[in-house]
Design an enzyme around this catalytic site. Structure first.
Site, PDB file in Angstrom:
ATOM      1  N   GLU A  39       0.871  -1.166   0.000  1.00 37.52           N
ATOM      2  CA  GLU A  39       0.000   0.000   0.000  1.00 37.52           C
ATOM      3  C   GLU A  39       0.915   1.224   0.000  1.00 37.52           C
ATOM      4  O   GLU A  39       1.823   1.311   0.832  1.00 37.52           O
ATOM      5  CB  GLU A  39      -0.893   0.003   1.254  1.00 37.52           C
ATOM      6  CG  GLU A  39      -1.891   1.124   1.203  1.00 37.52           C
ATOM      7  CD  GLU A  39      -2.772   1.234   2.446  1.00 37.52           C
ATOM      8  OE1 GLU A  39      -2.765   0.325   3.290  1.00 37.52           O
ATOM      9  OE2 GLU A  39      -3.457   2.270   2.550  1.00 37.52           O
ATOM     10  N   ARG A 270       5.512 -12.935   9.773  1.00 42.35           N
ATOM     11  CA  ARG A 270       6.172 -11.692   9.432  1.00 42.35           C
ATOM     12  C   ARG A 270       7.529 -11.613  10.120  1.00 42.35           C
ATOM     13  O   ARG A 270       7.810 -12.337  11.080  1.00 42.35           O
ATOM     14  CB  ARG A 270       5.307 -10.479   9.768  1.00 42.35           C
ATOM     15  CG  ARG A 270       4.790 -10.421  11.174  1.00 42.35           C
ATOM     16  CD  ARG A 270       3.723  -9.348  11.341  1.00 42.35           C
ATOM     17  NE  ARG A 270       4.232  -8.014  11.125  1.00 42.35           N
ATOM     18  CZ  ARG A 270       3.668  -7.134  10.281  1.00 42.35           C
ATOM     19  NH1 ARG A 270       2.608  -7.447   9.586  1.00 42.35           N
ATOM     20  NH2 ARG A 270       4.173  -5.930  10.155  1.00 42.35           N
ATOM     21  N   LYS A 280       4.461   0.823   9.652  1.00 43.18           N
ATOM     22  CA  LYS A 280       4.502   2.087   8.914  1.00 43.18           C
ATOM     23  C   LYS A 280       3.900   3.219   9.727  1.00 43.18           C
ATOM     24  O   LYS A 280       4.359   4.349   9.661  1.00 43.18           O
ATOM     25  CB  LYS A 280       3.764   1.929   7.581  1.00 43.18           C
ATOM     26  CG  LYS A 280       4.598   1.202   6.540  1.00 43.18           C
ATOM     27  CD  LYS A 280       3.967   1.293   5.166  1.00 43.18           C
ATOM     28  CE  LYS A 280       3.091   0.108   4.903  1.00 43.18           C
ATOM     29  NZ  LYS A 280       2.619   0.032   3.514  1.00 43.18           N
TER      30      LYS A 280
END
Ligand code: ATP
Ligand code: MG
Length: 588
Positions: A39, A270, A280
C-alpha cells in the site's frame, strides 16, 4: 554472496502444485505467478524486504513471474512519493517485476462491476446504518451479530442506491455496501463485511472519478484474480481473512458460466527484529515528529534508510534468506542483520585510514639534519580479503594524527596502544616511540612527541639486536598525515531504540504510554574527522547502486552520504567492526 534457498513449506506447496498440474500442465514450473502488493502509504521496511525476496525470489527460481502491484484503495493515506520510493526500493533490492507496474486503482471499474453482480444475485445490500451502528451490531467473539434492518432490501432498490452512491449523491459515511454472508459466523470477517464506502476524496491516480472506494478486503483477492496470481503470499494476520476472499470469488463465480480465476493464498510469519519498530504507522510518527530526519534517515529500518546507511542489497537478501520462511511468529536478533552486512562489506569494501578523534603526533627525528618536510609514500593494502584490490600510496610525514583513544599518559600494562616510553607500529609505515607530550593550559595532552625507527619501514619488524633479541610492539595503530589529511564530517549511528522490544508497552504503563520513550538518545554522534587523501581509489569496486563504501581501519564500515557533495563528503557509519551490543562487558 550466497542466496540461501532451503526448501520451506511454501516451496513444498509450489512443488506439489507443479507435480499435480494444479495451475497448468503437470511439470510446468513456469506457472508460478506471485505478486508483491504494497500500500503506498509509507516507505518499505525490512519486513517488506522479506515479502519481496520471497515472492520475487520464488518467481525467479521457477522461471515464473512476479507483479509489483500497488494496493492503492485508500486515497486518504496514499501518495505518489511513496509509489516512487517503493519502485526504487524493489529495484535496488535487485528484483524485476513482470511487465508494467500495476495498480489496484486500474481495476476500480472491474471491482465495481462485480459488486453490482453481487447485488443482482442478492449477495450484497446497501446499508443505511451509521458506522457506529454497524460496529455495535457486529456482536462479540461469544455473541453473534444482529442483522441490519436494511439487509432484506429489494434488489432494485439496492441497485438504485448503489448507483446514487457512485454518482456522489450521498455524504461520506451515510451508507455502505455490505456482502450478505452470515451475521452469526464465528469468523468476524464473514459477518456481512463492508465492501464499499462513500468517500469524497481525491485519489492520487484516479483523481475525482470516484465517490465510493472498495474496502481492502473486497479488493485484495480480486486483484490477485485479475492478474492470474497462483501463489498469493502474505503474512499471518491475513489468514483469518482468507475465507472471506474465497467467499467473494466463489460468490462472483456462482452466477457465471466463465468463472474468474481463483488464486491460492498462503500465509507466512512476518519478520520482527529486536531493537526495531516495524510498522509504517509508527515509522510515520517518527518522521512527522522530527525524531528522525525522514523516511530515509540512516537509523530507520526502511530499505531507503539502510541504503543510505551503506547496507548492500546482497546483505539484506542474504539475511532474509538465512532467517527463512515459517508459520511461527518470532523475533530475530537485529545483530544478525548487522552481521550479514559486515560479512559482505568485509569481503568487498576497500580499506582506508580515517582518524575520528584526532590527536597530533610530531616525529621529532624526522628529516634530522636534513629535510623536515620530507614526505614518503607508504604502500597500503586495499583489501586483505581480496589480493586483486592491490595497494595504494599513502603519504607519511613529520606531523600525523592518531586517535586520541590510542594514547594514555599513564597506561595500565594491558593497554596495547601508545604511552610515554612505549612503542607501537603505525600501519604500513614505521614503528614510533613516544618520549614526551605537550599539554594545554588545562593540562590536557594536545600533542605527542615521538621518534621513528627508520629500520621499520612498511611496519616491518626491525632486525634482532646484537644479542639476538627481537623487539616487539604493543599494537598497531591507524594514522593520517596532518599535512595531507582531509577534514570530513562523519556520522556515527547507533541503534535507534535502546530496548529490545521498543513497541511493547510495559505492564505498569497506562494508555498514554508512548513507544518513543524508548528512543536511544545517543543514536547519532557527529564528529569532524581526518581522512587520508585520495580516498577515492582507482581500483575501488564499482558498487551497482553508485554508493561508495569503505572500511575505515579499526573503526568500522562507512559510506558516502548521498546528500553530501564531492567538495565536502559526509560519511555515514554503516556498522562497527564487531557487534558491540552482543558483548555488553566490552563497552565501546
Ligand atoms: P505494516 O504492517 O508494517 O505497517 P503493511 O503490512 O501495512 O505494513 P503493506 O504495504 O500492506 O504494509 O505490505 C505489503 C506486503 O508486505 C504485505 O503482503 C505484507 O504481508 C508484507 N509485510 C508487511 N510487513 C511485513 C513483515 N514485517 N514481514 C514480512 N512481510 C511483511
Ligand atoms: Mg499490515
Amino acid at each position: 554472496m550466497t542466496d540461501e534457498k532451503p526448501v520451506h513449506f511454501i516451496k513444498q506447496i509450489i512443488e506439489d502444485d507443479i507435480a499435480s498440474g494444479r495451475w497448468g500442465e503437470p511439470g510446468d514450473r513456469s506457472i508460478v505467478r506471485t505478486r508483491f502488493p504494497p500500500e503506498p502509504n509509507g516507505f518499505l521496511h525490512i519486513g517488506h524486504a522479506k515479502a519481496i525476496c520471497l515472492s520475487f525470489g520464488l518467481a525467479a527460481e521457477y522461471g515464473g513471474t512476479c507483479n509489483l502491484r500497488f494496493d492503492d484503495t485508500n486515497p486518504t493515506r496514499e501518495e505518489d512519493a511513496y509509489v516512487r520510493s517503493i519502485i526504487g526500493d524493489v529495484k535496488w533490492l535487485g528484483f524485476e517485476w513482470d511487465g508494467e507496474v500495476k495498480y489496484a486503482s486500474d481495476y476500480f471499474g472491474q471491482f465495481h462491476a462485480w459488486a453490482v453482480e453481487l447485488i443482482e444475485t442478492g449477495k450484497a445490500y446497501v446499508d443505511d446504518q451509521t458506522p457506529e451502528q454497524i460496529r455495535a451490531t457486529r456482536g462479540t467473539p461469544t455473541a453473534p451479530g444482529t442483522n441490519s434492518p436494511f439487509r432484506d432490501r429489494a434488489i432494485d432498490e439496492n441497485l438504485d442506491l448503489f448507483a446514487k452512491m457512485k454518482a456522489g449523491g450521498f455524504p461520506d459515511g451515510s451508507r455502505v455496501l455490505r456482502a450478505k454472508i452470515d451475521m452469526k459466523s464465528p469468523n468476524f470477517n464473514l459477518r456481512d463485511p463492508v465492501i464499499y464506502r462513500i468517500l469524497h476524496a481525491r485519489h492520487h491516480r484516479t483523481g475525482a472519478d470516484w465517490s465510493i472506494y472498495p474496502m481492502y478486503d473486497w479488493a485484495h483477492g480480486l486483484e490477485d484474480s485479475i492478474e492470474g496470481i497462483t501463489h498469493s503470499l502474505c503474512t499471518l494476520e491475513f489468514e483469518i481473512h482468507r475465507p472471506l476472499y474465497d467467499w467473494f470469488i466463489d460468490a462472483i463465480n456462482e452466477g457465471r458460466s466463465e468463472p474468474i480465476h481463483h488464486p491460492q493464498q498462503t500465509e507466512f510469519a512476518r519478520l520482527n527484529l529486536t531493537y526495531t519498530v516495524l510498522s509504517k504507522r509508527r515509522l510515520l510518527e517518527l518522521v512527522e515528529g522530527g525524531q528522525v530526519t525522514g523516511w530515509d534517515d540512516p537509523r530507520m529500518p526502511t530499505i531507503s534508510g539502510y541504503r543510505r546507511r551503506g547496507y548492500t542489497p546482497e546483505a539484506i537478501r542474504s539475511f532474509v534468506g538465512e532467517v527463512g520462511i515459517t508459520k511461527f511468529d518470532s523475533v530475530i536478533d537485529v545483530g544478525r542483520l548487522e552481521n550479514a552486512c559486515r560479512e559482505h562489506l568485509n569481503r568487498a569494501a576497500p580499506r582506508r585510514m580515517c582518524v575520528l578523534n584526532p590527536l597530533r603526533v610530531t616525529i621529532t627525528n624526522w628529516g634530522e639534519g636534513g629535510d623536515e618536510n620530507r614526505v614518503e609514500m607508504m604502500d597500503a593494502v586495499n583489501n586483505p580479503e581480496d589480493d586483486s584490490a592491490g595497494t595504494r600510496p599513502v603519504p607519511f610525514g613529520r606531523t600525523l594524527y592518531i586517535e586520541r583513544e590510542d594514547f594514555m599518559e599513564d597506561p595500565p600494562r594491558k593497554f596495547f596502544r601508545l604511552g610515554i616510553g612505549r612503542e607501537v607500529r603505525l600501519r604500513y609505515a614505521y614503528w614510533v616511540k613516544c618520549h614526551d607530550v605537550v599539554k594545554d593550559e588545562r593540562g590536557e595532552v594536545i600533542e605527542l612527541l615521538c621518534t621513528y625507527d627508520p629500520a621499520t619501514r612498511g611496519g616491518d619488524s626491525p632486525p634482532p639486536d646484537a644479542q639476538g633479541k627481537v623487539r616487539k610492539v604493543k599494537g598497531t595503530l591507524h594514522w593520517v598525515s596532518a599535512a595531507h589529511a582531509l577534514d570530513v564530517e562523519v556520522r556515527l549511528f547507533d541503534r535507534l531504540f535502546s530496548v529490545e522490544s521498543p513497541a511493547r508497552k510495559p505492564k505498569d504503563e497506562g494508555d498514554d504510554w508512548d513507544f518513543k520513550t524508548n528512543l536511544n538518545p545517543g543514536s547519532l554522534t557527529v564528529v569532524q574527522a581526518k581522512l587520508e587523501p585520495n580516498w577515492r581509489g582507482e581500483s575501488d569496486p564499482k558498487w551497482a547502486d553508485g554508493i561508495e563504501r569503505f572500511q575505515f581501519e579499526r573503526q568500522g564500515y562507512f559510506c558516502v552520504d548521498c546528500d553530501s557533495s564531492d567538495q565536502s563528503p559526509v560519511f555515514n557509519r554503516t556498522a562497527t567492526l564487531r557487534d558491540s551490543w552482543a558483548r555488553a562487558t566490552n563497552k565501546r
